[in-house]
Write a protein that holds these residues in place. Structure first.
Motif, PDB file in Angstrom:
ATOM      1  N   ARG B 153      30.811  52.391  64.539  1.00  0.00           N
ATOM      2  CA  ARG B 153      29.452  51.844  64.666  1.00  0.00           C
ATOM      3  C   ARG B 153      29.400  50.750  65.744  1.00  0.00           C
ATOM      4  O   ARG B 153      28.386  50.600  66.432  1.00  0.00           O
ATOM      5  CB  ARG B 153      28.996  51.291  63.315  1.00  0.00           C
ATOM      6  N   ILE B 253      23.717  49.686  56.138  1.00  0.00           N
ATOM      7  CA  ILE B 253      23.422  50.416  57.374  1.00  0.00           C
ATOM      8  C   ILE B 253      21.953  50.152  57.717  1.00  0.00           C
ATOM      9  O   ILE B 253      21.066  50.516  56.955  1.00  0.00           O
ATOM     10  CB  ILE B 253      23.647  51.936  57.181  1.00  0.00           C
TER      11      ILE B 253
ATOM     12  N   GLU C  81      25.134  57.907  60.807  1.00  0.00           N
ATOM     13  CA  GLU C  81      25.071  56.518  61.258  1.00  0.00           C
ATOM     14  C   GLU C  81      26.437  56.023  61.738  1.00  0.00           C
ATOM     15  O   GLU C  81      26.522  55.258  62.682  1.00  0.00           O
ATOM     16  CB  GLU C  81      24.567  55.617  60.133  1.00  0.00           C
ATOM     17  N   ALA C 111      22.422  54.421  53.288  1.00  0.00           N
ATOM     18  CA  ALA C 111      23.156  55.591  53.755  1.00  0.00           C
ATOM     19  C   ALA C 111      24.155  56.058  52.699  1.00  0.00           C
ATOM     20  O   ALA C 111      24.671  55.257  51.929  1.00  0.00           O
ATOM     21  CB  ALA C 111      23.867  55.265  55.062  1.00  0.00           C
ATOM     22  N   ARG C 134      24.800  59.062  67.200  1.00  0.00           N
ATOM     23  CA  ARG C 134      24.037  59.184  65.938  1.00  0.00           C
ATOM     24  C   ARG C 134      23.378  60.566  65.816  1.00  0.00           C
ATOM     25  O   ARG C 134      22.156  60.691  65.718  1.00  0.00           O
ATOM     26  CB  ARG C 134      22.971  58.087  65.834  1.00  0.00           C
TER      27      ARG C 134
END
Lengths: 343, 393, 160
Positions: B153, B253, C81, C111, C134
């Motif tokens: 991420r 998230i 994600e 999520a 993503r």
């Protein structure tokens, strides 16, 4: 240092309630405790928890379970130790002025894991585990010594056991015994959660004093019936509160079996040496709700005793003084004592 | 810290950190505690409280191993308790000691953080057992993959690359080479990191901490009680804070208050602790020990510690930030957790290393003139964060 | 007469086995979540205070510290994600390499973690880099649902 008050408390004792996960049980009990204190989760300044990884079957239990105890974006810590020790740390947070309100919670869900095997794993892998030791076995050794040394233990054990209430029929709720312990003298396993709210504002119960002490790990180094750590801890708590043992109206003593409770009564000075079982059989002051037979799972029990003592003080018609104790694992190696004063 | 009692660290004792120690846990604890007491100038009889840190039990194959080792720290007849908050265990144990001292429950405390994870022959399985058994354990999550989910991420959000993180690792290993206690003392290069074994993409072996054992002991006292230690160096506690987040990583998230990789809890803890100490940023300290078992996790702490905005992290790494000779704050002069990560001790080691630095007692790894130091702690599902500020006397 | 403590013998080790069996109670919320998987539905619960739809379903919102109220079905379509490619083997789990990631399903506020199937992992760096943007994914249910989180997996809507 500021005075500390107990504003609310809750205890939930269930067994195999499949409608609730462990976190559901914690959430509900904590919410009830906050409710009795008349506050919301947002008002909590810090949280002190007590839980054991192996009892919970979660490798690092508070990672998964702490958020169920109103810890979201809060100051929170967790003891892998008895709930009464967590109470002492929670008291310190308020006493020092670092927070105005502190939530203390402790739990253990005996129905999820193998309690006897977990107790066996507490012992030294070299010297004690090969000998099949569990904490019940240590209580058995304590009981044998008491029966040998003090005639009062044999005379009063039946009457004291009868006061503990009706034993559940489910055999999985009572551990295998160790001679000379009888079924009615053993703990009744339960899914237990306790929560207490402490604050600096005056409340219905004041924390008068606390004490704590530690014994050696090796059982052979301990005075198994003298409970040295509890003697020290309760003497400290009484001195801290400025009261003597004779003036205690309400006693909530943590012990795995009836014999441990009787020895605890002697250690805190409520009974003379050898008279602990007689006190349990005859005095309504001690463990009025049935002690370890009313539902037991470490490490919740010290905080359960504190919460029960607070309830009894709140319900009393006169101003009374209570003493609650909590014992850690490995057969009560660390003991904490708490003096509570009713308004 | 402006609390009712001023607190200071008086002494530090550590075993070396190694893959495996052959001594028994009580023997190792006794050695570290003896060294900490000697360093502090206090005697065992001066200690009122003994707080033990250990996490998780399954790594030792012992249930509540603290009950076996606390007596070796001198706990018999004294107050003692065991703290277990995962990665932050060691520092949470120190905070418990500080809380009790501030409440007048004693003048001096011993804090012991212990790790014996070489006793477990199934470390990945133990680390899987920490996750929620109902919703998440079946997906094979471990501490490494939990880290990797964040690293990915950070690549998506801020443009970090494996090469950038390898530079952070290279600096940590370079610093560790001058720490005789460090487990990894090889000065691995960027190239070594980038060609090491893949653990969980994008994390490779040398992006991650080793599995280490060892004991760290710290003596903490009220400064009023430490007055008779006049002339000895002290590490004064100027600020401290701990903040807990939700367990659920999925809830973080895209969360408005702070995304999974924004480390909201460290941001909050740092804001409080730095504020108490009167620092605008951890960059104002001379030394910062960041509790990060992965290179990417160290960079995740940069914005919460106010080194830079999150998006500017890659550029900060590029600039060579944190090196011993870099001019700015020295990051992890000990080498940090990437050079030794005994779980139950590691967050206490960050505090102990900061204390040694501001006491001028860090030996080969001493940062000259270090007066202020910041230590962080990180645990759970990157959900427990602590920040402590120390300064010299 | 005592002997000197200096005499050194080889350090002793003994083998230990650490295995404890548990019965975890999922509770009402998770029980219903898993039961709905058999109906090919992914359910969340709504917090009456912050109005987030929590997926997978929870009995309470830990942020607001209130019980959740409404049950909400969320879409099987969502966004990957974040993810990782696992290389560690676990007893009882499929053999690595495996992709596991957090997916924000349409209609959800949090999520959900699960495996992402059908990805060519011959070159992990290439596969990982290709999924950094993503990508959209969809939950695919297994033929037989057992009431476990692994009753569904995610697949990429377009090949990476």
């Amino acid at each position: 240092m500021r005075p500390v008050y107990l504003h609310g408390s809750a205890v939930s004792t269930t067994w195999r309630d499949a409608s609730r996960s462990l976190t559901d049980l914690i959430f509900e009990c904590v919410r009830t405790a906050l409710g009795t204190a008349g506050i919301s989760a947002a008002d909590v300044g810090a949280t002190v928890l007590a839980a054991h990884d192996l009892v919970d079957g979660r490798g690092l239990t508070s990672m998964v379970t702490a958020p169920a105890a109103a810890t979201y974006l809060k100051d929170e810590t967790r003891l892998g130790d008895d709930g009464a020790l967590a109470f002492v740390l929670g008291d310190a947070r308020v006493r020092s002025g670092s927070v105005d309100t502190c939530l203390v919670a402790a739990w253990g869900r005996a129905s999820e894991g193998p309690i006897d095997e977990i107790a066996h794993a507490l012992f030294d892998p070299f010297t004690a585990r090969p000998l099949a030791l569990t904490e019940i076995a240590v209580s058995g050794m304590r009981a044998a010594r008491c029966l040998g040394d003090f005639p009062g233990y044999g005379r009063w054990r039946g009457a004291a056991a009868a006061r503990r209430g009706v034993r559940p029929a489910d055999p999985s709720r009572v551990p295998a015994t160790a001679w000379p312990l009888r079924a009615g003298e053993l703990p009744v396993w339960a899914d237990v959660v306790a929560a207490v709210v402490l604050g600096s504002q005056p409340g219905p119960v004041r924390v008068g004093g606390v004490g704590m002490s530690t014994e050696p790990y090796e059982l052979g180094d301990r005075d198994l019936t003298g409970l040295t750590a509890l003697r020290t801890a309760s003497a400290q708590a009484l001195t801290d509160a400025g009261v003597d043992a004779a003036s205690i109206d309400v006693l909530e003593l943590d012990g795995l079996t009836l014999f441990d409770e009787a020895l605890a009564a002697e250690a805190v000075g409520a009974a003379a040496r050898g008279d602990g079982m007689s006190l349990l059989a005859n005095s309504p002051r001690v463990n009025a709700g049935g002690g370890s037979a009313a539902g037991y799972c470490a490490p919740a029990m010290g905080l359960v005793r504190v919460a029960r003592a607070a309830e009894r003080l709140r319900n009393a018609t006169t101003s009374q003084v209570g003493l609650a104790t909590g014992a850690s694992v490995v057969a009560a190696q660390v003991q904490a004592a708490v003096v509570l004063e009713g308004a | 810290m402006t609390g009712p009692a001023e607190l200071a660290i008086l002494g530090v004792g550590q075993t070396p950190y190694r893959r495996r120690h052959e001594g028994s846990t009580p023997e190792l604890v006794y050695g570290a505690v003896r060294a900490a007491l000697d360093h502090s100038g206090l005697e065992h009889r001066d200690i009122d409280l003994v707080i033990g840190g250990f996490a998780p039990d399954a790594l030792a194959g012992e249930n509540c191993p603290d009950k076996r080792f606390l007596p070796a720290a001198g706990a018999v007849g004294k107050w003692s308790m065991r703290i277990n908050t995962g990665g932050t265990t060691g520092i949470a144990a120190a905070y418990a000691a500080m809380d009790l001292l501030e409440a007048g429950r004693g003048d001096a405390a011993l804090v012991v953080g212990v790790e014996r994870m070489a006793q477990a022959r199934s470390v990945p399985a133990v680390f899987n057992s920490i996750f929620d058994p109902i919703y998440e354990r079946d997906t094979g999550l471990s501490t490494v993959s939990m880290g990797a989910l964040r690293a990915t991420r950070m690549m998506q959000s801020w443009g970090y690359t494996a090469e950038l993180w390898a530079r952070v690792a290279e600096r940590n290993f370079a610093h560790a080479a001058s720490n005789p206690l460090a487990h990894i003392r090889t000065a691995y290069s960027v190239g070594d990191v980038l060609t090491s074994r893949m653990l969980a993409w994008p994390i490779r072996q040398l992006d991650a901490c080793p599995i280490s054992e060892g004991v760290c002991a710290v003596v903490i006292a009220r400064t009023s009680a430490a007055a008779r230690q006049r002339g000895r160096p002290l590490a004064r506690v100027r600020g401290r804070a701990t903040v807990t987040d939700t367990y659920n990583m999925g809830d973080r998230i895209g969360r408005r208050e702070g995304d999974l990789v924004e480390l909201l809890t460290l941001r909050m803890a740092a804001q409080r602790a730095l504020g108490q100490a009167g620092l605008a940023s951890a960059a104002d300290a001379d030394v910062v020990e960041i509790h990060a078992p992965f290179d990417h996790a160290e960079t995740m702490a940069y914005a919460p510690l106010r080194f830079c905005a999150a998006a500017d992290g890659p550029a900060l790494v590029e600039s060579g930030f944190g090196h011993r000779d870099g001019g700015g704050p020295v990051i992890n002069p000990s080498g940090g957790p990437m050079a030794a990560n005994p779980v139950g001790a590691t967050a206490l080691i960050r505090l102990a290393e900061c204390a040694l630095q501001v006491m001028g007692a860090a030996g080969e790894r001493q940062v000259p003139g270090a007066a202020t130091a910041v230590a962080t702690g990180q645990g759970g599902s990157t959900q427990f964060s602590t920040c402590t500020v120390l300064s010299g006397s | 007469m005592g002997e000197s403590a200096a005499g050194k013998v080889p350090p002793l080790t003994i083998d230990g086995h650490w295995a404890f069996d548990y019965t975890y109670y999922a509770g009402d919320a998770a029980s219903r979540f898993f039961a709905e998987l058999a109906n090919r539905r992914i359910m969340g619960t709504r917090c009456p205070q912050c109005l987030r739809v929590l997926v997978p379903a929870r009995g309470f919102c830990d942020a607001c510290f209130v019980e959740t109220t409404d049950w909400v079905q969320v879409s099987p379509h969502g966004t990957l994600e974040t993810f990782t490619i696992l290389t560690t083997s676990f007893p009882g789990l499929p053999e690595p390499p495996l992709v596991v990631g957090y997916v924000m399903l349409a209609g959800a506020s949090s999520a959900v973690l699960n495996f992402v199937d059908g990805i060519d992992l011959t070159d992990p760096d290439a596969a990982g880099t290709a999924m950094l943007g993503r990508p959209p994914v969809t939950a695919r249910f297994k033929d037989v649902c057992e009431g476990r989180i692994t009753d569904f997996v995610f697949t990429l809507d377009e090949p990476a």
